[in-house]
Motif scaffolding. Structure first.
Motif, mmCIF file in Angstrom:
data_model
loop_
_atom_site.group_PDB
_atom_site.id
_atom_site.type_symbol
_atom_site.label_atom_id
_atom_site.label_comp_id
_atom_site.label_asym_id
_atom_site.label_seq_id
_atom_site.Cartn_x
_atom_site.Cartn_y
_atom_site.Cartn_z
ATOM 1 N N ARG A 193 -0.391 -4.479 -2.070
ATOM 2 C CA ARG A 193 0.263 -3.390 -1.343
ATOM 3 C C ARG A 193 0.894 -2.353 -2.287
ATOM 4 O O ARG A 193 2.112 -2.314 -2.470
ATOM 5 N N ASP A 201 -4.722 0.648 -3.715
ATOM 6 C CA ASP A 201 -5.270 -0.657 -3.331
ATOM 7 C C ASP A 201 -6.786 -0.742 -3.483
ATOM 8 O O ASP A 201 -7.328 -1.834 -3.676
ATOM 9 N N LYS A 202 -7.483 0.401 -3.437
ATOM 10 C CA LYS A 202 -8.936 0.389 -3.613
ATOM 11 C C LYS A 202 -9.297 0.654 -5.072
ATOM 12 O O LYS A 202 -10.111 -0.059 -5.648
ATOM 13 N N TRP A 223 -9.637 6.990 10.184
ATOM 14 C CA TRP A 223 -9.213 5.606 10.004
ATOM 15 C C TRP A 223 -8.366 5.228 11.239
ATOM 16 O O TRP A 223 -7.425 5.958 11.581
ATOM 17 N N LEU A 268 2.085 6.421 4.368
ATOM 18 C CA LEU A 268 1.854 7.202 5.590
ATOM 19 C C LEU A 268 3.026 7.034 6.549
ATOM 20 O O LEU A 268 3.516 7.992 7.152
ATOM 21 N N ASP A 300 -3.960 12.292 2.819
ATOM 22 C CA ASP A 300 -4.082 10.846 2.625
ATOM 23 C C ASP A 300 -5.132 10.637 1.539
ATOM 24 O O ASP A 300 -6.306 10.943 1.752
ATOM 25 N N SER A 321 -2.824 5.580 -2.079
ATOM 26 C CA SER A 321 -3.029 4.128 -2.179
ATOM 27 C C SER A 321 -3.713 3.786 -3.491
ATOM 28 O O SER A 321 -4.678 4.442 -3.883
ATOM 29 N N GLY A 376 1.738 0.025 -0.238
ATOM 30 C CA GLY A 376 0.398 0.484 0.111
ATOM 31 C C GLY A 376 0.364 1.917 0.617
ATOM 32 O O GLY A 376 1.400 2.584 0.767
ATOM 33 N N GLY A 377 -0.857 2.376 0.873
ATOM 34 C CA GLY A 377 -1.028 3.693 1.472
ATOM 35 C C GLY A 377 -0.478 3.711 2.888
ATOM 36 O O GLY A 377 0.032 4.727 3.366
ATOM 37 N N THR A 378 -0.565 2.575 3.565
ATOM 38 C CA THR A 378 -0.032 2.493 4.929
ATOM 39 C C THR A 378 1.478 2.742 4.921
ATOM 40 O O THR A 378 1.998 3.497 5.754
ATOM 41 N N ASN A 426 -12.832 8.344 5.382
ATOM 42 C CA ASN A 426 -13.037 7.083 6.099
ATOM 43 C C ASN A 426 -12.923 7.380 7.591
ATOM 44 O O ASN A 426 -11.861 7.798 8.031
ATOM 45 N N ALA A 484 -6.693 7.799 -0.554
ATOM 46 C CA ALA A 484 -6.741 6.339 -0.675
ATOM 47 C C ALA A 484 -7.903 5.865 -1.546
ATOM 48 O O ALA A 484 -8.065 4.658 -1.738
ATOM 49 N N TYR A 485 -8.698 6.814 -2.083
ATOM 50 C CA TYR A 485 -9.904 6.400 -2.813
ATOM 51 C C TYR A 485 -10.130 7.239 -4.068
ATOM 52 O O TYR A 485 -11.279 7.508 -4.436
HETATM 53 N N1 PMP Z 1 -5.845 5.646 4.353
HETATM 54 C C1 PMP Z 1 -7.146 5.409 4.507
HETATM 55 C C2 PMP Z 1 -8.060 6.546 4.816
HETATM 56 C C3 PMP Z 1 -7.634 4.103 4.377
HETATM 57 O O1 PMP Z 1 -8.935 3.877 4.538
HETATM 58 C C4 PMP Z 1 -6.734 3.057 4.088
HETATM 59 C C5 PMP Z 1 -7.174 1.637 3.944
HETATM 60 N N2 PMP Z 1 -8.257 1.230 4.628
HETATM 61 C C6 PMP Z 1 -5.391 3.360 3.937
HETATM 62 C C7 PMP Z 1 -4.969 4.660 4.075
HETATM 63 C C8 PMP Z 1 -4.345 2.293 3.673
HETATM 64 O O2 PMP Z 1 -4.445 1.685 2.468
HETATM 65 P P1 PMP Z 1 -3.515 0.467 2.070
HETATM 66 O O3 PMP Z 1 -4.361 -0.756 2.151
HETATM 67 O O4 PMP Z 1 -3.074 0.782 0.690
HETATM 68 O O5 PMP Z 1 -2.366 0.413 3.015
#
Ligand code: PMP
Length: 400
Positions: free
Chosen positions: A264, A255-256, A140, A117, A221, A253, A112-114, A193, A223-224
């Motif tokens: 993930r 994931d979106k 976020w 990061l 970052d 990411s 995932g993006g998490t 976000n 993610a979108y």
């Molecule tokens: N960065 C931002 C700005 C997000 O909004 C999110 C998810 N809400 C993430 C990273 C993390 O995304 P992921 O679910 O892929 O870990």
């Protein structure tokens, strides 16, 4: 006696001394919404895309790629700490365009993006533990903890001004005047976000110039991608920053934009000043990844690879993403037109917006109208439909 016993039992690991942790506010909101039996209830809390029927469906291109994988994947044997290199390669072209072939850019798959990061934060902490990470407010909520848990100091700079519902760029630049060479500037690549507010191209150019002049490291970052103005448009800032600055980091990411949330799927890219330094950075990314998760989970990234390497599936995914974006932007336009205080929402991008209301109003909307949103007034635009916008705005109006 009991005190002594407790001490004796706890001694090897004093878990009772750990600080109490606040409950996850959004998870609490899900439970409250589920328990609400009112027919007209509205959930604009949780940050997932929803269609007109309020569902978060598996995308058709994803289903088709999963079917293909089911037929053609004959081994689940280990890949390696870098994950699926075909995935990173193809995704890199979507993100970086012509820059993707640069020998100075390297990427690895992450959970995932998490995960991206966190891996980026660990790499920074390993390379320069003195660096301060500058984070705009609001952001976020996971950003601060991710860098802090990696051992880095964080500081905030002003970004969004709720009173004017716009970015206070002068305040941002003033605050960043205190950043020192080697400090890190965390930036949302698109679809901010929680505010949805975007910087202009001229402001982004000023940020690139500031990083260059003061030796700051941009950490983007993204993610979108594709959920704001389009796949290419949403990558423009990232490409400009990577083009203009010798060293830059990107946490990504899928994931979106692929609707793969729980699978993930993410990636971390690092650009360094020369190819040998890039190789050194990659070796460190891999050694850090090995000690944290060893290897990223495969399935979601394999799905993304299958979509990106198959032109028919790619076209289907892009069409679905276009429809998601159009839905969000049509709702933004409807909200913006419905009340003068909501007008800025029409020009913002991504799934989120901050309503100019008090925490008390958030509670009243929940209790009196069955409208569920985060305590800071953040709403997920995709939680609305054309049909629910009028009732939503009518409930909101007395608080605006
Ligand atoms: N960065 C931002 C700005 C997000 O909004 C999110 C998810 N809400 C993430 C990273 C993390 O995304 P992921 O679910 O892929 O870990």
């Amino acid at each position: 006696m009991s005190d002594i016993l407790e001490t004796a039992i706890e001694a090897p690991l004093p878990l009772s001394l750990l600080a109490a942790q606040p409950a996850d506010a959004l998870l609490g909101l899900i439970a409250l919404h589920r328990a609400d039996t009112r027919p007209g209830k509205i959930d604009v809390g949780v940050g997932v895309f929803r269609d007109d029927a309020g569902r978060t469906p598996v995308m058709r291109a994803v289903k088709a790629a999963e079917a293909l994988l089911f037929e053609t994947q004959h081994s689940k044997s280990y890949l390696g700490a870098e994950g699926d290199t075909g995935y990173t390669e193809l995704l890199g072209r979507t993100v970086f365009g012509a820059l993707a072939s640069s020998e100075r850019i390297t990427g690895v798959q992450t959970p995932g993006g998490t995960g991206a990061l966190r891996l980026g934060a660990e790499l920074l902490a390993r390379a320069n533990s003195e660096a301060v990470v500058w984070i705009g407010t609001p952001t976020w909520p996971n950003h601060g903890p991710i860098f802090a848990e990696a051992g880095l100091a964080t500081r905030t700079h002003r970004f969004f001004d709720p009173a004017s519902a716009s970015i206070d760029f002068d305040a941002m630049m003033t605050d960043l005047g205190e950043a020192r060479p080697g400090d890190i500037l965390l930036l949302h690549g698109c679809c901010h976000n929680p505010t949805g507010a975007g910087l202009t191209a001229a402001q982004w150019a000023s940020i690139a110039a500031l990083c260059d002049a003061r030796g700051l490291l941009p950490f983007i970052d993204l993610a979108y991608q594709g959920l704001g103005d389009g796949l290419e448009e949403d990558a423009a800032t990232t490409r400009m920053i990577f083009d203009r600055l010798p060293t830059a980091i990107l946490a990504y990411s899928c994931d979106k934009n692929f609707g793969l949330y729980r699978e993930r799927v993410g990636a971390l890219w690092v650009q360094a000043a020369s190819a040998p330094i890039t190789e050194r950075a990659r070796a460190n990314m891999l050694s850090l990844a090995r000690s944290i998760w060893s290897m990223p989970p495969d399935h979601g990234a394999a799905v993304v690879r299958v979509i990106l390497e198959n032109s028919a599936l790619r076209a289907e995914w892009e069409a679905e993403l276009d429809a998601m974006r159009s839905r969000i932007n049509a709702l933004r336009a409807a909200l913006g037109a419905a009340h003068p205080a909501l007008a800025p929402i029409a020009g913002q991008r991504g799934m989120f917006a901050m309503l100019p209301i008090t925490p008390e109003a958030v509670v009243d909307l929940r209790e009196s109208h069955g409208i569920y949103m985060a305590g800071n007034g953040r709403i997920n635009i995709a939680g609305l439909t054309r049909e629910t916008v009028p009732a939503f705005v009518a409930a909101l109006a007395p608080h605006l």
